[in-house]
Design a protein around this motif. Structure first.
Motif, mmCIF file in Angstrom:
data_model
loop_
_atom_site.group_PDB
_atom_site.id
_atom_site.type_symbol
_atom_site.label_atom_id
_atom_site.label_comp_id
_atom_site.label_asym_id
_atom_site.label_seq_id
_atom_site.Cartn_x
_atom_site.Cartn_y
_atom_site.Cartn_z
ATOM 1 N N GLY A 51 -48.289 -16.954 27.325
ATOM 2 C CA GLY A 51 -49.207 -15.867 27.016
ATOM 3 C C GLY A 51 -50.644 -16.346 26.930
ATOM 4 O O GLY A 51 -51.557 -15.713 27.452
ATOM 5 N N ARG A 52 -50.851 -17.475 26.262
ATOM 6 C CA ARG A 52 -52.209 -18.031 26.151
ATOM 7 C C ARG A 52 -52.752 -18.400 27.535
ATOM 8 O O ARG A 52 -53.927 -18.193 27.828
ATOM 9 C CB ARG A 52 -52.226 -19.261 25.257
ATOM 10 C CG ARG A 52 -52.184 -18.952 23.791
ATOM 11 C CD ARG A 52 -52.331 -20.209 22.966
ATOM 12 N NE ARG A 52 -52.220 -19.885 21.556
ATOM 13 C CZ ARG A 52 -52.118 -20.786 20.608
ATOM 14 N NH1 ARG A 52 -52.099 -22.073 20.925
ATOM 15 N NH2 ARG A 52 -52.017 -20.420 19.353
ATOM 16 N N ASP B 245 -55.231 -15.213 18.248
ATOM 17 C CA ASP B 245 -54.818 -14.191 17.294
ATOM 18 C C ASP B 245 -53.304 -14.204 17.159
ATOM 19 O O ASP B 245 -52.588 -14.454 18.138
ATOM 20 C CB ASP B 245 -55.269 -12.789 17.763
ATOM 21 C CG ASP B 245 -56.777 -12.628 17.692
ATOM 22 O OD1 ASP B 245 -57.444 -13.512 17.107
ATOM 23 O OD2 ASP B 245 -57.286 -11.622 18.222
ATOM 24 N N PRO B 246 -52.791 -13.924 15.939
ATOM 25 C CA PRO B 246 -51.331 -13.917 15.771
ATOM 26 C C PRO B 246 -50.673 -12.791 16.546
ATOM 27 O O PRO B 246 -51.262 -11.790 16.836
ATOM 28 C CB PRO B 246 -51.133 -13.740 14.272
ATOM 29 C CG PRO B 246 -52.452 -13.327 13.724
ATOM 30 C CD PRO B 246 -53.502 -13.643 14.736
#
Length: 190
Positions: free
Chosen positions: A41-42, A189-190
């Motif tokens: 995702g990152r 961000d979480p």
């Protein structure tokens, strides 16, 4: 005595046919075809952010920003791969053997993953720095706001520097300055 088994080598044309028929992207080097790993995702967020920031900064110039869906071939070494982000200014130089493969980036970006960090930072670096048109190579960290920036000098040597906030990322080859805060916004961000 038995003859050793010979490894099958592919031509570039066979690689192109194989790669274009596949749902998975592949790299090609020295007759070998390698499946490329998927991203996190990152990785996706950083690839999109770099593409977006460059696209906005270059919107009034004759430059194009490519996503990792466009294949690059390093003419000198034969490596065919899919950089995470690439900038081509002026005409797009296509490989004489493939109208879907470009050869003349001015900026290349790879987002580092634990599984590709060594490959992108050492082996791809060696191939990429041989592209005559390339002026800047960026290695973007997924772990912290940090970019490794290689810049080609007038004498064809390269300068390396680390860029961390609050330093801006200055890309002299395309006369663009980017904020690491903008590039990394929302990534952690979480």
């Amino acid at each position: 005595m038995n003859e050793p088994a010979h490894k099958l080598k592919y031509t570039f044309a066979e690689y192109i046919a194989y790669d274009e028929a596949s749902e998975t992207k592949h790299e090609f080097l020295d007759g070998e075809i390698y499946a490329m790993a998927g991203g996190t995702g990152r990785h996706s967020l950083l690839t999109t952010a770099m593409s977006g920031e460059l696209r906005i900064a270059l919107r009034s110039r004759p430059c194009r920003v490519f996503s990792p869906d466009m294949r690059l071939r390093v003419q000198e070494t034969g490596l065919a791969t899919y950089p995470d982000v690439a900038v081509v200014c002026g005409h797009i130089g296509y490989d004489p053997e493939s109208a879907t493969t470009y050869t003349n980036p001015i900026v290349l970006v790879e987002v580092l993953s634990p599984s590709t960090e060594r490959y992108d930072g050492i082996y791809k670096l060696d191939h990429y720095l041989r592209i005559p048109t390339l002026r800047e190579y960026l290695l973007v960290s997924q772990n912290e706001p940090h970019i490794q920036h290689y810049t080609r000098n007038e004498d064809d040597s390269w300068t390396f520097r680390h860029v961390r906030p609050p330093q801006p990322l200055k890309l002299p080859s395309v006369d663009v300055t980017l904020s690491l805060d903008d590039i990394y916004r929302g990534v952690f961000d979480p």
